[in-house]
Scaffold this motif. Structure first.
Motif, PDB file in Angstrom:
ATOM      1  N   THR A 115       0.821  -1.222   0.000  1.00 31.51           N
ATOM      2  CA  THR A 115       0.000   0.000   0.000  1.00 31.51           C
ATOM      3  C   THR A 115       0.852   1.268   0.000  1.00 31.51           C
ATOM      4  OG1 THR A 115      -0.157  -0.160   2.428  1.00 31.51           O
ATOM      5  CG2 THR A 115      -1.967  -1.102   1.157  1.00 31.51           C
ATOM      6  N   ASP A 116       2.161   1.084  -0.170  1.00 30.95           N
ATOM      7  CA  ASP A 116       3.088   2.220  -0.169  1.00 30.95           C
ATOM      8  C   ASP A 116       2.961   3.014  -1.478  1.00 30.95           C
ATOM      9  OD1 ASP A 116       5.640   3.497   1.116  1.00 30.95           O
ATOM     10  OD2 ASP A 116       6.174   3.120  -0.979  1.00 30.95           O
ATOM     11  N   LYS A 117       2.646   4.287  -1.381  1.00 27.08           N
ATOM     12  CA  LYS A 117       2.392   5.112  -2.567  1.00 27.08           C
ATOM     13  C   LYS A 117       3.603   5.191  -3.491  1.00 27.08           C
ATOM     14  CE  LYS A 117      -1.313   8.035  -0.748  1.00 27.08           C
ATOM     15  NZ  LYS A 117      -1.743   9.437  -0.436  1.00 27.08           N
ATOM     16  N   LYS A 118       4.787   5.354  -2.915  1.00 26.17           N
ATOM     17  CA  LYS A 118       6.006   5.452  -3.733  1.00 26.17           C
ATOM     18  C   LYS A 118       6.246   4.157  -4.498  1.00 26.17           C
ATOM     19  CE  LYS A 118       8.441   8.883  -0.890  1.00 26.17           C
ATOM     20  NZ  LYS A 118       9.640   9.134  -0.045  1.00 26.17           N
ATOM     21  N   PHE A 119       6.024   3.030  -3.820  1.00 29.31           N
ATOM     22  CA  PHE A 119       6.213   1.722  -4.455  1.00 29.31           C
ATOM     23  C   PHE A 119       5.209   1.529  -5.585  1.00 29.31           C
ATOM     24  CE2 PHE A 119       5.572  -2.948  -4.616  1.00 29.31           C
ATOM     25  CZ  PHE A 119       6.875  -3.339  -4.871  1.00 29.31           C
ATOM     26  N   LEU A 120       3.966   1.969  -5.357  1.00 26.69           N
ATOM     27  CA  LEU A 120       2.913   1.847  -6.371  1.00 26.69           C
ATOM     28  C   LEU A 120       3.219   2.717  -7.580  1.00 26.69           C
ATOM     29  CD1 LEU A 120      -0.194   1.948  -3.988  1.00 26.69           C
ATOM     30  CD2 LEU A 120       0.652  -0.060  -5.213  1.00 26.69           C
ATOM     31  N   ILE A 121       3.619   3.958  -7.322  1.00 26.84           N
ATOM     32  CA  ILE A 121       3.931   4.882  -8.418  1.00 26.84           C
ATOM     33  C   ILE A 121       5.114   4.376  -9.231  1.00 26.84           C
ATOM     34  CG2 ILE A 121       4.767   7.208  -8.960  1.00 26.84           C
ATOM     35  CD1 ILE A 121       3.128   8.179  -6.506  1.00 26.84           C
ATOM     36  N   LYS A 122       6.149   3.908  -8.542  1.00 24.36           N
ATOM     37  CA  LYS A 122       7.349   3.407  -9.217  1.00 24.36           C
ATOM     38  C   LYS A 122       7.019   2.240 -10.140  1.00 24.36           C
ATOM     39  CE  LYS A 122      12.101   1.949  -8.297  1.00 24.36           C
ATOM     40  NZ  LYS A 122      13.118   1.648  -7.247  1.00 24.36           N
ATOM     41  N   ASN A 123       6.032   1.441  -9.745  1.00 29.99           N
ATOM     42  CA  ASN A 123       5.659   0.273 -10.540  1.00 29.99           C
ATOM     43  C   ASN A 123       4.430   0.527 -11.419  1.00 29.99           C
ATOM     44  OD1 ASN A 123       7.460  -2.149  -9.712  1.00 29.99           O
ATOM     45  ND2 ASN A 123       6.980  -1.133  -7.783  1.00 29.99           N
ATOM     46  N   LYS A 124       4.071   1.815 -11.552  1.00 29.17           N
ATOM     47  CA  LYS A 124       3.001   2.254 -12.457  1.00 29.17           C
ATOM     48  C   LYS A 124       1.656   1.596 -12.142  1.00 29.17           C
ATOM     49  CE  LYS A 124       6.328   3.135 -16.163  1.00 29.17           C
ATOM     50  NZ  LYS A 124       6.765   2.804 -17.546  1.00 29.17           N
ATOM     51  N   ILE A 125       1.376   1.489 -10.839  1.00 32.94           N
ATOM     52  CA  ILE A 125       0.086   0.963 -10.396  1.00 32.94           C
ATOM     53  C   ILE A 125      -0.786   2.150 -10.007  1.00 32.94           C
ATOM     54  CG2 ILE A 125      -1.128  -0.528  -8.763  1.00 32.94           C
ATOM     55  CD1 ILE A 125       0.722  -2.046 -10.641  1.00 32.94           C
ATOM     56  N   GLU A 126      -1.811   2.419 -10.797  1.00 31.79           N
ATOM     57  CA  GLU A 126      -2.690   3.562 -10.529  1.00 31.79           C
ATOM     58  C   GLU A 126      -3.849   3.120  -9.646  1.00 31.79           C
ATOM     59  OE1 GLU A 126      -3.764   5.257 -14.265  1.00 31.79           O
ATOM     60  OE2 GLU A 126      -1.702   5.780 -14.808  1.00 31.79           O
ATOM     61  N   ALA A 127      -3.510   2.737  -8.427  1.00 35.14           N
ATOM     62  CA  ALA A 127      -4.493   2.277  -7.447  1.00 35.14           C
ATOM     63  C   ALA A 127      -3.942   2.542  -6.059  1.00 35.14           C
ATOM     64  CB  ALA A 127      -4.763   0.787  -7.642  1.00 35.14           C
ATOM     65  N   ASN A 128      -4.767   2.266  -5.052  1.00 34.03           N
ATOM     66  CA  ASN A 128      -4.343   2.524  -3.672  1.00 34.03           C
ATOM     67  C   ASN A 128      -3.563   1.365  -3.065  1.00 34.03           C
ATOM     68  OD1 ASN A 128      -5.578   5.080  -3.590  1.00 34.03           O
ATOM     69  ND2 ASN A 128      -7.569   4.151  -3.162  1.00 34.03           N
ATOM     70  N   SER A 129      -3.545   0.242  -3.757  1.00 32.68           N
ATOM     71  CA  SER A 129      -2.815  -0.918  -3.245  1.00 32.68           C
ATOM     72  C   SER A 129      -2.558  -1.890  -4.389  1.00 32.68           C
ATOM     73  CB  SER A 129      -3.626  -1.622  -2.148  1.00 32.68           C
ATOM     74  OG  SER A 129      -4.710  -2.342  -2.716  1.00 32.68           O
ATOM     75  N   LEU A 130      -1.895  -2.988  -4.069  1.00 35.27           N
ATOM     76  CA  LEU A 130      -1.620  -4.029  -5.063  1.00 35.27           C
ATOM     77  C   LEU A 130      -2.750  -5.048  -5.153  1.00 35.27           C
ATOM     78  CD1 LEU A 130       2.175  -4.807  -4.461  1.00 35.27           C
ATOM     79  CD2 LEU A 130       1.145  -3.311  -6.172  1.00 35.27           C
ATOM     80  N   GLU A 131      -3.874  -4.755  -4.491  1.00 32.17           N
ATOM     81  CA  GLU A 131      -5.014  -5.667  -4.559  1.00 32.17           C
ATOM     82  C   GLU A 131      -5.372  -5.954  -6.019  1.00 32.17           C
ATOM     83  OE1 GLU A 131      -6.706  -8.151  -2.913  1.00 32.17           O
ATOM     84  OE2 GLU A 131      -7.487  -6.734  -1.423  1.00 32.17           O
ATOM     85  N   GLY A 132      -5.368  -7.235  -6.380  1.00 29.60           N
ATOM     86  CA  GLY A 132      -5.720  -7.641  -7.736  1.00 29.60           C
ATOM     87  C   GLY A 132      -4.550  -7.726  -8.688  1.00 29.60           C
ATOM     88  N   TYR A 133      -3.407  -7.162  -8.295  1.00 31.10           N
ATOM     89  CA  TYR A 133      -2.244  -7.105  -9.195  1.00 31.10           C
ATOM     90  C   TYR A 133      -1.202  -8.183  -8.914  1.00 31.10           C
ATOM     91  CZ  TYR A 133      -3.936  -2.677 -11.045  1.00 31.10           C
ATOM     92  OH  TYR A 133      -4.693  -1.709 -11.672  1.00 31.10           O
ATOM     93  N   LEU A 134      -1.420  -8.992  -7.887  1.00 24.56           N
ATOM     94  CA  LEU A 134      -0.482 -10.060  -7.546  1.00 24.56           C
ATOM     95  C   LEU A 134      -0.972 -11.342  -8.211  1.00 24.56           C
ATOM     96  CD1 LEU A 134       0.074  -9.155  -3.786  1.00 24.56           C
ATOM     97  CD2 LEU A 134       1.413  -8.451  -5.784  1.00 24.56           C
TER      98      LEU A 134
END
Length: 343
Positions: A143-162
């Motif tokens: 749920t880390d915003k920097k980690f999400l942005i770095k990996n181009k995930i336009e969401a609030n978490s990795l839910e559904g992306y694993l």
């Protein structure tokens, strides 16, 4: 001194230099590190430097002289070649024995199986158990915003992306390296043709993943996934509420359990009984078949479906037939409850 004598001196000097080099080389490589353990374990994580490795060995009392150990590694040209993982060091007393065992022994490998339909909390708990992580750390990274942005995930978490699949990881790998691998598999799924298909339907990849996660939560048998997908596509096309039970299971704390009327009134953007359209994001990690069903729904006019009690569903085009199917299922459920009580 004549030329012949000079040549002899040069040869003797060269020989002496070689001898001294061999002696020094041998002393450093076979320097006794006073490792009192007959059997010890060392974990090397991705990105660990030689200085950090020597420090870990020192802390574990496997070596007593870090500088000599680092020098031995550099002499062998292995400073950037020590693999990651958890290793068993057996009776490793000298620098050479320690280095060779780190280089040659196979690191411990752990099999990880992420199942379709698992949500982020379930995955974090599972990884915590299998990889000896703190599941809270996994959730924080996911749920880390920097980690999400770095990996181009336009969401609030990795839910559904694993991406659900079977993986093999070295024991000692970090939370970050594992989540990155699961993310990588998700990205590799999304071929350009699938992205084009999502655009053709008028949805983003994120929205397709969201729909696929609902299908994953509903379907038990693969044959029904495209049909269930069609129901939701049909509802979305006429601006009808999805009324998807899996989205309710996602917002209740003690899920999974039977859903009551009071649950349908819970205030949440994920409550598809209150809000039209798709929820903000996926509610679990959908598998390949559910994502494909979301992309390629069956062509039908169904707007309703209800469980039969055997894993399959009854599909209807109108509310009257749907209510009949619901009453039939309720009778089946009552009979099942009676049988349970008798037992």
């Amino acid at each position: 001194m004549n030329e012949k004598s000079n040549k002899k001196l040069v040869i003797l000097f060269g020989f002496a230099t070689i001898c001294i080099t061999i002696i020094v080389y041998s002393l450093i490589l076979y320097w006794p590190q006073n490792n009192n353990h007959s059997n010890s374990r060392i974990s090397i994580k991705p990105g660990t430097t030689l200085a950090e490795i020597s420090n870990v060995l020192f802390q574990e009392k496997i070596i007593t002289n870090q500088e000599i150990f680092k020098l031995a590694v550099k002499m062998l040209g292995k400073e950037k070649k020590i693999p990651i993982g958890t290793f068993q060091l057996i009776k490793a007393k000298s620098n050479y024995q320690i280095i060779r065992q780190l280089m040659d022994s196979a690191p411990e490998i752990i099999k990880i199986r992420i199942l379709e339909g698992w949500d982020l909390k379930k995955i974090a708990g599972y990884l915590g158990q299998k990889m000896d992580f703190d599941s809270t750390d996994v959730m924080l990274l996911a749920t880390d915003k920097k980690f999400l942005i770095k990996n181009k995930i336009e969401a609030n978490s990795l839910e559904g992306y694993l991406y659900p699949d079977t993986y093999f990881f070295f024991k000692g790998e970090t939370e970050k390296s594992i989540l990155l691998e699961l993310l990588k598999q998700n990205k590799e799924f999304w071929k350009q043709s699938f992205k084009n298909r999502a655009m053709e339907l008028g949805y983003s990849a994120h929205e397709i993943l969201t729909l696929a996660s609902i299908i994953e939560g509903e379907a038990i048998y693969d044959s029904e996934r495209p049909k269930i997908s069609a129901v939701y596509h049909n509802r979305l096309n006429i601006n009808m509420k999805l009324q998807a039970d899996p989205t309710i299971q996602y917002i209740i704390e003690d899920a999974p359990r039977r859903i009551f009327n009071r649950d349908l009134k819970r205030k949440s953007p994920y409550n598809t009984y209150l809000h039209k359209g798709l929820p903000p994001g996926p509610i679990n990690s959908p598998g390949r078949k559910s994502i494909l069903a979301a992309l390629y729904p069956e062509e039908n006019d169904f707007l309703f479906f209800v469980a039969k009690g055997d894993g399959y569903h009854t599909f209807s085009t109108n509310e009257r037939d749907h209510n009949k199917a619901k009453r039939k299922f309720q009778l089946i459920r009552k009979q099942l409850n009676k049988n349970k009580k008798r037992k």
